[in-house]
Design a protein around this motif. Structure first.
Motif, PDB file in Angstrom:
ATOM      1  N   ALA A 124       2.229   9.559  -5.979  1.00  0.00           N
ATOM      2  CA  ALA A 124       2.200   9.622  -4.593  1.00  0.00           C
ATOM      3  C   ALA A 124       1.231  10.545  -3.927  1.00  0.00           C
ATOM      4  N   ASP A 125      -0.054  10.675  -4.536  1.00  0.00           N
ATOM      5  CA  ASP A 125      -0.776  11.626  -4.095  1.00  0.00           C
ATOM      6  C   ASP A 125      -1.977  11.103  -3.613  1.00  0.00           C
ATOM      7  N   VAL A 126      -2.223   9.920  -3.259  1.00  0.00           N
ATOM      8  CA  VAL A 126      -3.175   9.119  -2.626  1.00  0.00           C
ATOM      9  C   VAL A 126      -3.045   8.428  -1.394  1.00  0.00           C
ATOM     10  N   GLU A 127      -3.911   8.705  -0.569  1.00  0.00           N
ATOM     11  CA  GLU A 127      -3.860   8.200   0.934  1.00  0.00           C
ATOM     12  C   GLU A 127      -3.857   6.638   0.683  1.00  0.00           C
ATOM     13  N   ALA A 128      -3.337   5.668   1.217  1.00  0.00           N
ATOM     14  CA  ALA A 128      -3.624   4.153   1.399  1.00  0.00           C
ATOM     15  C   ALA A 128      -3.072   3.679   2.464  1.00  0.00           C
ATOM     16  N   ARG A 129      -3.731   2.504   2.794  1.00  0.00           N
ATOM     17  CA  ARG A 129      -3.301   1.718   3.877  1.00  0.00           C
ATOM     18  C   ARG A 129      -3.199   0.262   3.557  1.00  0.00           C
ATOM     19  N   TYR A 130      -2.116  -0.561   3.835  1.00  0.00           N
ATOM     20  CA  TYR A 130      -1.712  -1.824   3.669  1.00  0.00           C
ATOM     21  C   TYR A 130      -1.323  -2.758   4.562  1.00  0.00           C
ATOM     22  N   CYS A 131      -1.811  -3.878   4.727  1.00  0.00           N
ATOM     23  CA  CYS A 131      -1.333  -4.720   5.688  1.00  0.00           C
ATOM     24  C   CYS A 131      -0.782  -6.039   5.052  1.00  0.00           C
ATOM     25  N   TYR A 132      -0.063  -6.921   5.840  1.00  0.00           N
ATOM     26  CA  TYR A 132       0.612  -7.948   5.231  1.00  0.00           C
ATOM     27  C   TYR A 132       1.147  -8.936   6.217  1.00  0.00           C
ATOM     28  N   ASN A 133       1.436 -10.280   5.791  1.00  0.00           N
ATOM     29  CA  ASN A 133       2.194 -11.373   6.711  1.00  0.00           C
ATOM     30  C   ASN A 133       2.951 -11.890   5.899  1.00  0.00           C
TER      31      ASN A 133
END
Length: 390
Positions: free
Chosen positions: A86-95
């Motif tokens: 859990a040491d990484v920036e991440a951005r997720y999207c979903y539908n």
């Protein structure tokens, strides 16, 4: 499929493509987490309101599973599968679909199976920046779906916790009030009872059982509860395990032995929870309540005002917005900012919502707390609101 259903399906598909395109352009990676999830993972973290509406089942291997009632927990689990430290920036999207029982009966805007389009942002240390980004994208998503008239409602779970930390009250009641905050009617009932110095349900067989097992070891207490349920022919219900029922009864026994809450403390909490209005004015009212109670909430209030300044700087119009200290009692994993986008008019209802949940990933197995914030749009409601406005 009827012509009307086919038309709605096509409209939802077009809406989904537009939303995912918007989120992808903002740097969010499309993901598709599993629909079937471990039940315990959800039931321990989503709170009473959603827990009682979750579809739970046991498969042939004996595993207790559920149909996901929202997508934040599944996306958080996916993040941890990819980044265990859990040491990484991440951005997720979903539908995709989520599932909830509708106690008032299903309707076109509250179906048992419904779609959520959303984004989740993990690991960004600048919380104010990430909060503003999420709110801005939620607003842009609603506008891209065709809804022009709506209102933002804000709350702040951390601000309420800061109030409890600043007040002089027994630690047991501080923990209890935090826990009950997510159930407004039960919270106010508890607060009123504590202020009157009343013992909680001290008569009757349940109270007698609670008092009896309160003196026993957890293992022996569970045996006594199992015997009681068997003698009374009472089945386990409401997604509650035997150990959970036992723990609640032991908690009840501890309540019976605890000192009352000072009445003046209950009054301050009541005053605080009555605050609702334009964001800056609401913050000033909370500051006045804190000053009158002789407590220091300057750090939390300063963070609140800075967040609103950041939102305005990012282009969010706060003039019609509301900040309500009671708002945000639904999903119990929220820990800070909470917000909702509401349609206007006679059919007003929540179109989108979200907030900060910095403790969730650690509860799911991360080695530390991880900054996290997200939002989800209820696409059926968005489509219905647009149709009403047209």
């Amino acid at each position: 499929m009827s012509a009307e259903s086919a038309k709605e399906f096509e409209a939802l598909e077009a809406q989904a493509r537009a939303l995912l395109d918007l989120f992808a352009r903002a740097g969010y990676e499309p993901v598709a987490p599993s629909i079937i999830q471990p039940a315990e993972m959800f039931l321990d973290r989503i709170g009473e309101s959603i827990r009682s509406r979750t579809y739970v089942f046991t498969d042939l291997a004996g595993d207790e599973l559920c149909l996901r009632p929202d997508l934040t927990v599944p996306v958080s689990r996916l993040y941890l599968e990819r980044h265990p430290r859990a040491d990484v920036e991440a951005r997720y999207c979903y539908n995709g679909p989520a599932f909830r029982f509708q106690p008032q009966g299903r309707s076109p805007t509250r179906p048992r199976e419904f779609r959520q389009a959303g984004i989740e942002c993990f690991g960004v240390a600048d919380r104010d920046k990430a909060d503003a980004e999420i709110v801005r994208l939620a607003v842009e998503g609603v506008r891209s779906g065709g809804l022009k008239a709506f209102r933002l409602r804000f709350g702040d779970i951390a601000l309420f916790y800061a109030l409890l930390d600043a007040l002089q009250l027994p630690e047991r009641w501080r923990v209890k009030l935090r826990h009950y905050f997510w159930r407004p009617s039960a919270f106010h009932e508890l607060l009123s009872r504590l202020a009157r110095g009343e013992r909680p349900d001290s008569d009757g067989p349940i109270a007698a059982l609670a008092e009896k097992i309160g003196k026993e070891t957890p293992e022996r207490a569970e045996e006594l509860v199992a015997d009681y349920l068997d003698v009374q022919s009472l089945p386990l219900a409401g997604n509650r395990t035997l150990s959970e029922i036992t723990e609640r009864l032991r908690d009840h026994a501890a309540d019976l032995r605890s000192a009352p809450l000072p009445k003046e403390v209950a009054t301050v909490i009541d005053y605080y929870l009555a605050v609702s209005g334009p964001p800056k004015e609401a913050a000033e009212r909370v500051a006045m309540i804190a000053h009158g109670a002789g407590i220091d909430m300057s750090a939390s209030l300063g963070a609140l005002v800075r967040r609103f300044d950041r939102l305005q700087a990012s282009g969010i119009d706060l003039a019609p917005a509301i900040f309500a200290t009671e708002f945000g009692r639904d999903l119990e994993y929220y820990s800070g900012l909470v917000f909702q986008i509401e349609s206007l008019g006679n059919g007003a209802e929540p179109i989108a919502g979200g907030g900060r949940y910095d403790g969730l990933l650690e509860a799911l197995g991360a080695p530390r707390a991880v900054p996290a914030v997200g939002t989800a749009l209820h696409t059926e409601r968005l489509l219905a609101a647009v149709e009403r406005a047209s």
